[in-house]
Motif scaffolding. Structure first.
Motif, PDB file in Angstrom:
ATOM      1  N   ASP A  91       0.836  -1.204   0.000  1.00 42.89           N
ATOM      2  CA  ASP A  91       0.000   0.000   0.000  1.00 42.89           C
ATOM      3  C   ASP A  91       0.870   1.252   0.000  1.00 42.89           C
ATOM      4  OD1 ASP A  91      -2.305  -1.563   0.073  1.00 42.89           O
ATOM      5  OD2 ASP A  91      -2.492  -1.437   2.260  1.00 42.89           O
ATOM      6  N   GLU A  92       1.961   1.199   0.747  1.00 41.82           N
ATOM      7  CA  GLU A  92       2.896   2.321   0.788  1.00 41.82           C
ATOM      8  C   GLU A  92       3.448   2.590  -0.612  1.00 41.82           C
ATOM      9  OE1 GLU A  92       6.842   3.751   3.301  1.00 41.82           O
ATOM     10  OE2 GLU A  92       5.948   1.809   3.736  1.00 41.82           O
ATOM     11  N   LEU A  93       3.833   1.524  -1.311  1.00 45.47           N
ATOM     12  CA  LEU A  93       4.333   1.662  -2.674  1.00 45.47           C
ATOM     13  C   LEU A  93       3.269   2.281  -3.580  1.00 45.47           C
ATOM     14  CD1 LEU A  93       6.364   1.141  -4.986  1.00 45.47           C
ATOM     15  CD2 LEU A  93       5.397  -1.173  -5.142  1.00 45.47           C
ATOM     16  N   ALA A  94       2.033   1.825  -3.476  1.00 51.46           N
ATOM     17  CA  ALA A  94       0.965   2.357  -4.325  1.00 51.46           C
ATOM     18  C   ALA A  94       0.789   3.861  -4.123  1.00 51.46           C
ATOM     19  CB  ALA A  94      -0.344   1.622  -4.044  1.00 51.46           C
ATOM     20  N   TRP A  95       0.842   4.317  -2.870  1.00 59.85           N
ATOM     21  CA  TRP A  95       0.703   5.753  -2.605  1.00 59.85           C
ATOM     22  C   TRP A  95       1.914   6.526  -3.087  1.00 59.85           C
ATOM     23  CZ3 TRP A  95      -3.548   8.300  -1.993  1.00 59.85           C
ATOM     24  CH2 TRP A  95      -4.679   7.653  -1.493  1.00 59.85           C
ATOM     25  N   ASP A  96       3.112   5.967  -2.912  1.00 59.46           N
ATOM     26  CA  ASP A  96       4.301   6.662  -3.402  1.00 59.46           C
ATOM     27  C   ASP A  96       4.295   6.758  -4.927  1.00 59.46           C
ATOM     28  OD1 ASP A  96       5.650   7.564  -1.115  1.00 59.46           O
ATOM     29  OD2 ASP A  96       6.530   5.591  -0.752  1.00 59.46           O
ATOM     30  N   LEU A  97       3.785   5.752  -5.598  1.00 61.23           N
ATOM     31  CA  LEU A  97       3.654   5.821  -7.058  1.00 61.23           C
ATOM     32  C   LEU A  97       2.646   6.896  -7.462  1.00 61.23           C
ATOM     33  CD1 LEU A  97       3.826   2.021  -7.952  1.00 61.23           C
ATOM     34  CD2 LEU A  97       5.511   3.784  -8.561  1.00 61.23           C
ATOM     35  N   ARG A  98       1.561   7.032  -6.690  1.00 59.79           N
ATOM     36  CA  ARG A  98       0.601   8.111  -6.961  1.00 59.79           C
ATOM     37  C   ARG A  98       1.275   9.478  -6.808  1.00 59.79           C
ATOM     38  NH1 ARG A  98      -2.969   4.710  -3.693  1.00 59.79           N
ATOM     39  NH2 ARG A  98      -4.539   3.811  -5.073  1.00 59.79           N
ATOM     40  N   ALA A  99       2.115   9.607  -5.787  1.00 54.82           N
ATOM     41  CA  ALA A  99       2.814  10.883  -5.572  1.00 54.82           C
ATOM     42  C   ALA A  99       3.709  11.216  -6.763  1.00 54.82           C
ATOM     43  CB  ALA A  99       3.639  10.826  -4.280  1.00 54.82           C
ATOM     44  N   LEU A 100       4.460  10.228  -7.237  1.00 55.85           N
ATOM     45  CA  LEU A 100       5.336  10.456  -8.383  1.00 55.85           C
ATOM     46  C   LEU A 100       4.522  10.776  -9.641  1.00 55.85           C
ATOM     47  CD1 LEU A 100       8.221  10.539  -9.495  1.00 55.85           C
ATOM     48  CD2 LEU A 100       7.998   8.089  -9.963  1.00 55.85           C
ATOM     49  N   THR A 101       3.426  10.082  -9.840  1.00 62.97           N
ATOM     50  CA  THR A 101       2.561  10.344 -10.997  1.00 62.97           C
ATOM     51  C   THR A 101       2.033  11.775 -10.967  1.00 62.97           C
ATOM     52  OG1 THR A 101       1.936   8.020 -11.171  1.00 62.97           O
ATOM     53  CG2 THR A 101       0.439   9.620 -12.173  1.00 62.97           C
ATOM     54  N   ALA A 102       1.632  12.231  -9.782  1.00 60.25           N
ATOM     55  CA  ALA A 102       1.133  13.610  -9.654  1.00 60.25           C
ATOM     56  C   ALA A 102       2.246  14.613  -9.922  1.00 60.25           C
ATOM     57  CB  ALA A 102       0.531  13.823  -8.271  1.00 60.25           C
ATOM     58  N   ALA A 103       3.457  14.320  -9.434  1.00 62.13           N
ATOM     59  CA  ALA A 103       4.594  15.220  -9.680  1.00 62.13           C
ATOM     60  C   ALA A 103       4.896  15.292 -11.175  1.00 62.13           C
ATOM     61  CB  ALA A 103       5.816  14.755  -8.904  1.00 62.13           C
ATOM     62  N   GLU A 104       4.848  14.158 -11.841  1.00 62.94           N
ATOM     63  CA  GLU A 104       5.090  14.129 -13.287  1.00 62.94           C
ATOM     64  C   GLU A 104       4.008  14.889 -14.036  1.00 62.94           C
ATOM     65  OE1 GLU A 104       7.694  13.082 -14.956  1.00 62.94           O
ATOM     66  OE2 GLU A 104       8.722  12.348 -13.183  1.00 62.94           O
ATOM     67  N   ALA A 105       2.767  14.798 -13.569  1.00 63.33           N
ATOM     68  CA  ALA A 105       1.675  15.533 -14.213  1.00 63.33           C
ATOM     69  C   ALA A 105       1.871  17.034 -14.040  1.00 63.33           C
ATOM     70  CB  ALA A 105       0.330  15.100 -13.628  1.00 63.33           C
ATOM     71  N   LEU A 106       2.383  17.441 -12.878  1.00 64.19           N
ATOM     72  CA  LEU A 106       2.643  18.856 -12.645  1.00 64.19           C
ATOM     73  C   LEU A 106       3.735  19.355 -13.583  1.00 64.19           C
ATOM     74  CD1 LEU A 106       1.997  21.340 -10.929  1.00 64.19           C
ATOM     75  CD2 LEU A 106       3.777  20.597  -9.355  1.00 64.19           C
TER      76      LEU A 106
END
Length: 170
Positions: A67-82
């Protein structure tokens, strides 16, 4: 109208910050609950900075490494979208660049917990490569030190053997 929107965005970051205080105080469950409620409000298509920040801290509130990995991947995806967003959102890009070493460090730590050393090495190399965006201050020095600690740990991890990390140019 613009001022009202900015005040609303500040309110979201304030609420995230309040949940993070709970997390750092040891109340992981309440922090998860509050961050989850905010995530429900902003959603997968919400402000990239909000999603990145929230997901980064939500990962820290997880008990399960997957679950921690899934949330960290979401964080990176959001950073890339920004990074690739409209010009107005790119104004925050310098701040986000300084966040990338931490994002990749978190992913590397997740992969170590999940016994995936090769994936961990990839993200450690990316974290190390992104350290040029860090200032010479407490945050920057702390992130660099954490990268070095995880590199040493992974280099001595049983079954993986010491392997050099790719050289990164500054």
């Amino acid at each position: 109208m613009r001022e009202q929107q900015e005040a609303s965005e500040d309110a979201v970051m304030t609420r995230i910050g309040q949940a993070v205080i709970l997390l750092h105080a040891g109340d992981r469950e309440e922090a998860r609950n509050r961050l989850g409620a905010i995530w429900s409000e902003i959603g997968e298509e919400g402000d990239c900075l909000h999603r990145c920040t929230l997901a980064h801290y939500m990962a820290d509130a997880q008990d399960d490494p997957a679950d921690e990995l899934a949330w960290d991947l979401r964080a990176l995806t959001a950073a890339e979208a920004l990074r690739g967003g409209p010009p107005a959102s790119r104004e925050q890009d310098p701040a986000m660049r300084a966040f990338y070493p931490s994002l990749h460090l978190s992913l590397a730590a997740d992969y170590v917990k999940l016994h995936r050393p090769d994936a961990a090495r990839v993200h450690l190399a990316r974290a190390r490569a992104a350290t040029g965006a860090l200032s010479d201050d407490g945050y920057g020095n702390g992130v660099r030190a954490a990268i070095a600690r995880l590199e040493r740990r992974l280099a001595t991890e049983p079954g993986t053997g010491p392997r050099p990390f790719p050289e990164q140019s500054p």
